[in-house]
Design an enzyme around this catalytic site. Structure first.
Site, PDB file in Angstrom:
ATOM      1  N   GLU A 118       0.852  -1.186   0.000  1.00 11.39           N
ATOM      2  CA  GLU A 118       0.000   0.000   0.000  1.00 11.39           C
ATOM      3  C   GLU A 118       0.892   1.242   0.000  1.00 11.39           C
ATOM      4  O   GLU A 118       1.176   1.790  -1.040  1.00 11.39           O
ATOM      5  CB  GLU A 118      -0.941  -0.015   1.210  1.00 11.39           C
ATOM      6  CG  GLU A 118      -1.897   1.158   1.200  1.00 11.39           C
ATOM      7  CD  GLU A 118      -3.318   0.759   1.564  1.00 11.39           C
ATOM      8  OE1 GLU A 118      -3.540  -0.328   2.072  1.00 11.39           O
ATOM      9  OE2 GLU A 118      -4.215   1.589   1.313  1.00 11.39           O
ATOM     10  N   GLU A 133      -2.703   0.444  13.262  1.00 16.16           N
ATOM     11  CA  GLU A 133      -3.731   0.961  12.356  1.00 16.16           C
ATOM     12  C   GLU A 133      -5.112   0.914  12.999  1.00 16.16           C
ATOM     13  O   GLU A 133      -5.920   1.814  12.818  1.00 16.16           O
ATOM     14  CB  GLU A 133      -3.757   0.098  11.080  1.00 16.16           C
ATOM     15  CG  GLU A 133      -4.860   0.450  10.105  1.00 16.16           C
ATOM     16  CD  GLU A 133      -4.765  -0.332   8.802  1.00 16.16           C
ATOM     17  OE1 GLU A 133      -4.190  -1.442   8.824  1.00 16.16           O
ATOM     18  OE2 GLU A 133      -5.252   0.165   7.777  1.00 16.16           O
TER      19      GLU A 133
END
Ligand code: BGC
Length: 901
Positions: free
Chosen positions: A486, A753
């Site tokens: 990502e 996260e």
């Protein structure tokens, strides 16, 4: 009595935020300095700069002789020290300017001159680019092609006085001159939107170049240009192979100069780097060592001539404004074990971004494989499913040399644990020695500007985790995460974290560069995107989502506030205007309900889905409010009035659509209250009610938060602003799920996260999206600095020219201290409570003032340096109430005591 030597001294001279930078291509770079005082004696409280003079010369000798042949500003009566535009003669490409500052203090006494500083111009005119883009016309057999080695030889006839290398790549490169690696940057030129812009780097190579034959070389990798980027297994986002451009400006002692650079005479070959990809890792075959391939005497007869590249002239080749990516720290392993698979697992004790340096010796052809992971499975093996399609594997084939030190060139990984497979143990060894691996931290090299410490170890660990989250993700662009497939410049992540980031590190030039990426990504409609840079092959994020696209407004505003930088607003004002117009055109009812793009909402909240239209409209209003302030700051008064009107109207629509009579907000989530309060969307009555609903919800959850990315950064500040410091502290000190402390209790060394990245009850969250190094939820760092340490921007004081010192002690801590090295100098605050007293010391840098709020109920008890505060020098009493006593402080160090119960 006046002395003729001022206690002030200008120091830390900067050009465009950098100390002695090379490659500045603006005609009017901005100059800054700080002011120090020779001691912090109370007599020097309130030192100010009354005037300054900048002198700039073309040589150090001229500067020393007082011959300011490039610019003499004359004595300017101003207290400005930050971002003052150079107004002297335009520099030619590669020219160096040497400069000094003299200031006059508050008594109009001149300071000693500052130390000499310099900057070197970049390529000031595109026509000064003589070099041509080249590439390696070698076959690229796989989706992981080999890196190209390139070299060119130039004959230099005269006696050299200086040599400067300007180089860049569409791809990533490592430059060499005459067998020596130039500089220490990694992954240059960094990531930009290569269809529009690529940055060149400038290096002083004087000590590497000689009269006669000189070789210039580069290793060229795919990087963001042609390698894998993002989560769709896509590569070649900008082009199918990398290209290289370099030229050397050679200056001779007879004052002549020449530019020599890449052209058709260069040759290329493959070498030991069999592939090197940002996401997948590197394969390095040390047996294929090319020897002194970038030396002048190397026999390159078997190398292939390079091919000339057709690079579109629309791609602007600009000077790099960002700090280089470098190895900033080396981390030793703390343990090594053997996994059930027979591999060896090293624990580096810290989750970070970077690479591993491997020390090994073994027979030629031995293959050693290194995998990287943030966490371990319960059986001691690497947990790698969360890095998804990123292989993050480096493989070395040993050459057979007695000791080989190996390190990858064009990749990085996010990890704490390292697995070695195939490592050749020496006879009698059961495990490799600990120093077999060393972690090399890679990050954009931003200077540390903040510190924080308090009496609570868990909070200190939280601060450290926040900092590591930043260090792990500020790598060329502010990424969401550094480990999985990502690593994109997600905008909400950046905007919610930016205030925290500005405290930790000087991110002015890093973010100035990224803001350009944001603007380069702006759509013709005016919309900002979900992330930047945004490759054309990622069309699904073009309608920027609420709170993501709004980074386009929040980021430059924050930079202008923290760094006193008006230019970033002026430069991007048209883009910001277009964005706001786009929001209004697509949402004429002034509720942001259309064109919400991917509309992520309060991403990763816990059992609390905030109404997405409410959240979007809150951000719409916030944009209007920031645009009002931006327009005022730029003197665009008509615009400012227009935006102010929009703010009032959007606010009214917000209240009409989402606020109940009893102050409840639609959906009744913490994030809804937090954004409404933070963005000033409620009238007094509703505000008071909304605060109560917010606190009630927190308490109803057993004093737990429920906010995701978008609400979390504002949660504690909003509570403090509303008089609920105690609730904010309870959230801070919590270690039950969900909380920051919960991750720390379970060994986190970075910010996760998700609140539930790992839980006692469920173990790991879905590996589809479970990074352990995402900084967004670390945006609580802002509150630690602003309210716990108490170092804040005064609303009137861009660049911390006026400071707000407002610590909010809580008895669960016995002390806290913080510091912030602002563009105006070092600000410090330290408090200690106990025995019915608070002792608080603060430092206010010269040439600034501060509003200091002493937290005490007893005005008469406030002493400074042992005397009543109101009569101490440099202090002016402003007012008091039942909770605090407010003073204005001129610069200096102050030691307060007051009753505190
Ligand atoms: C990223 C986030 C980002 C989000 C958009 C995720 O995959 O990791 O940090 O902001 O997508 O919701």
């Amino acid at each position: 009595m006046r002395s003729n030597i001022s206690p002030l001294l200008p120091f830390d001279l900067r050009v465009e935020y950098k100390a002695n930078p090379l490659g500045i291509d603006t005609i009017t770079p901005r100059l800054s300095w700080k002011l120090g005082v020779s001691d912090d004696d109370a007599a020097h409280r309130g030192q100010m700069q009354f005037a300054y003079q900048i002198v700039v010369a073309s040589t150090p000798a001229k500067l020393a002789a007082g011959d300011a042949d490039l610019w003499d500003s004359g004595k300017i009566f101003s207290n400005s020290t930050v971002n003052i535009s150079y107004e002297g003669r335009t520099l030619s490409s590669g020219q160096t300017a040497y400069w000094q500052v003299v200031a006059w203090d508050r008594d109009d006494v001149a300071t000693a001159p500052s130390e000499m500083a310099f900057w070197q111009a970049g390529i000031m005119d595109q026509s000064d680019w003589r070099a041509e883009w080249i590439h390696a016309p070698l076959p690229r057999y796989t989706d992981l092609p080999a890196a190209a080695y390139m070299r060119g030889v130039v004959e230099l006839k005269g006696v050299l006085s200086k040599a400067t290398l300007f180089a860049t790549a569409l791809g990533v490169y490592e430059p060499y001159v005459n067998g020596t690696r130039v500089g220490d940057a990694f992954l240059a030129p960094g990531w930009t939107d290569y269809s529009k812009r690529v940055a060149y780097q400038t290096y002083d190579v004087t000590s590497l170049v000689n009269t006669g034959s000189n070789a210039i070389g580069a290793i060229l990798g795919d990087g963001w240009y042609a390698g894998y980027v993002g989560f769709q297994k896509q590569r070649e986002l900008y082009g199918d192979r990398p290209h290289f451009l370099a030229q050397v400006l050679v200056e001779y002692t007879d004052r002549t100069s020449e530019m020599v650079g890449t052209d058709g005479s260069w040759t290329t070959s493959y070498g030991p780097i069999q592939y090197s990809d940002l996401l997948q890792g590197e394969l390095f075959d040390a047996r294929l060592n090319l020897g002194d391939w970038s030396g002048p005497d190397y026999d390159a007869s078997s190398w292939t001539p390079v091919a000339m590249s057709k690079v579109s002239p629309d791609i602007r080749v600009v000077a790099d404004v960002a700090p280089a990516v470098r190895i900033t720290e080396r981390i030793a392993a703390i343990s090594v074990t053997e996994a059930p698979t027979g591999s060896f697992i090293f624990d580096l004790g810290q989750n970070f971004s970077g690479i591993v340096e491997l020390k090994a010796s073994g027979p030629a052809g031995t293959m050693v494989r290194i995998r990287h992971a943030e966490m371990l499975n319960t059986d001691g093996t690497l947990y790698v499913t969360n890095i998804r399609a990123a292989k993050a594997t480096d493989t070395y084939i040993l050459s057979g040399a007695s000791e080989e030190i190996l390190c990858p060139t064009f990749t990085f990984h996010g990890f704490r644990y390292v697995e070695l497979t195939g490592y050749p143990l020496a006879a009698g060894q059961a495990l490799p020695p600990l120093d077999t691996v060393t972690g090399c931290v890679l990050e954009s090299d931003t200077e540390a500007t903040g510190s924080f410490e308090c009496s609570h170890p868990m909070v200190n660990q939280l601060w450290t985790n926040v900092l590591w989250g930043q260090r792990g993700n500020f790598l060329s662009v502010p990424t969401d995460c550094p480990q999985r497939d990502e690593r994109l410049g997600w905008m909400a992540d950046a905007q919610i974290f930016i205030r925290t980031a500005t405290y930790n590190r000087n991110i002015a030039s890093f973010m100035t560069k990224w803001m350009q990426d944001v603007v380069d990504a702006q759509m013709p409609s005016g919309s900002f995107t979900d992330f930047a840079p945004k490759p054309a092959k990622f069309p699904w994020c073009e309608f920027g989502a609420p709170a993501w696209a709004d980074a386009g407004v929040i980021v430059p505003w924050t930079l202008s506030q923290v760094y006193g930088d008006k230019e970033i607003l002026r430069k991007h004002y048209d883009s910001l205007r277009r964005y706001f117009d786009y929001l209004v055109e697509t949402n004429p009812e002034l509720l942001w309900t259309k064109n919400m793009g991917n509309n992520y909402g309060d991403w990763l909240s816990i059992d609390a889905d905030t109404d997405k239209e409410l959240l979007a409209t809150a951000y719409f209003a916030h944009d209007a409010s920031l645009m009002t302030q931006i327009a005022f700051r730029l003197g665009e008064i008509e615009d400012a009035e227009r935006y102010q009107k929009f703010f009032a109207e959007i606010k009214a629509e917000f209240v009409r659509a989402y606020v109940e009579r009893d102050g409840q907000l639609k959906g009744h989530t913490q994030a809804a209250y937090v954004v409404a309060l933070r963005f000033d969307l409620l009238d007094d009555v509703h505000r008071a009610l909304a605060v109560k609903h917010l606190v009630k919800d927190i308490k109803a959850r057993g004093t737990h938060l429920s906010t995701g990315f978008v609400g979390v950064g504002y949660l504690c500040p909003v509570l403090s602003d509303a008089g609920y410091d105690d609730v904010a502290y309870s959230l801070l000190l919590n270690d039950t799920f969900p909380s920051w402390g919960y991750s720390i209790k379970h060994g986190a060394t970075t910010i996760w996260e998700r609140w539930d990245g790992w839980t006692d009850t469920k173990g790991f969250q879905t590996a589809d999206m479970n990074s352990f190094n995402h900084y967004s939820l670390g945006s609580v760092g802002e509150w630690l600095y602003r309210y716990v340490a108490g170092i804040d921007l005064h609303p009137s004081g861009a660049g911390f020219e006026t400071i707000l010192l407002q610590p909010r002690p809580d008895k669960r801590l016995s002390f806290a201290k913080g510091s912030f090295d602002s563009v105006h100098g070092l600000i410090q605050s330290e408090w200690r409570i106990g025995d019915g007293q608070i002792a608080w010391s603060v430092t206010v840098p010269p040439n600034t003032t501060a509003t200091a709020i002493v937290p005490t109920t007893n005005e008469d008890s406030v002493m400074e340096g042992g005397r009543p505060a109101s009569s101490a020098p440099g202090i002016h009493f402003e007012h008091s109430n039942e909770r605090e006593v407010v003073f204005t402080l001129r610069s200096g160090t102050y030691r307060f005591t007051a009753a505190y119960d």
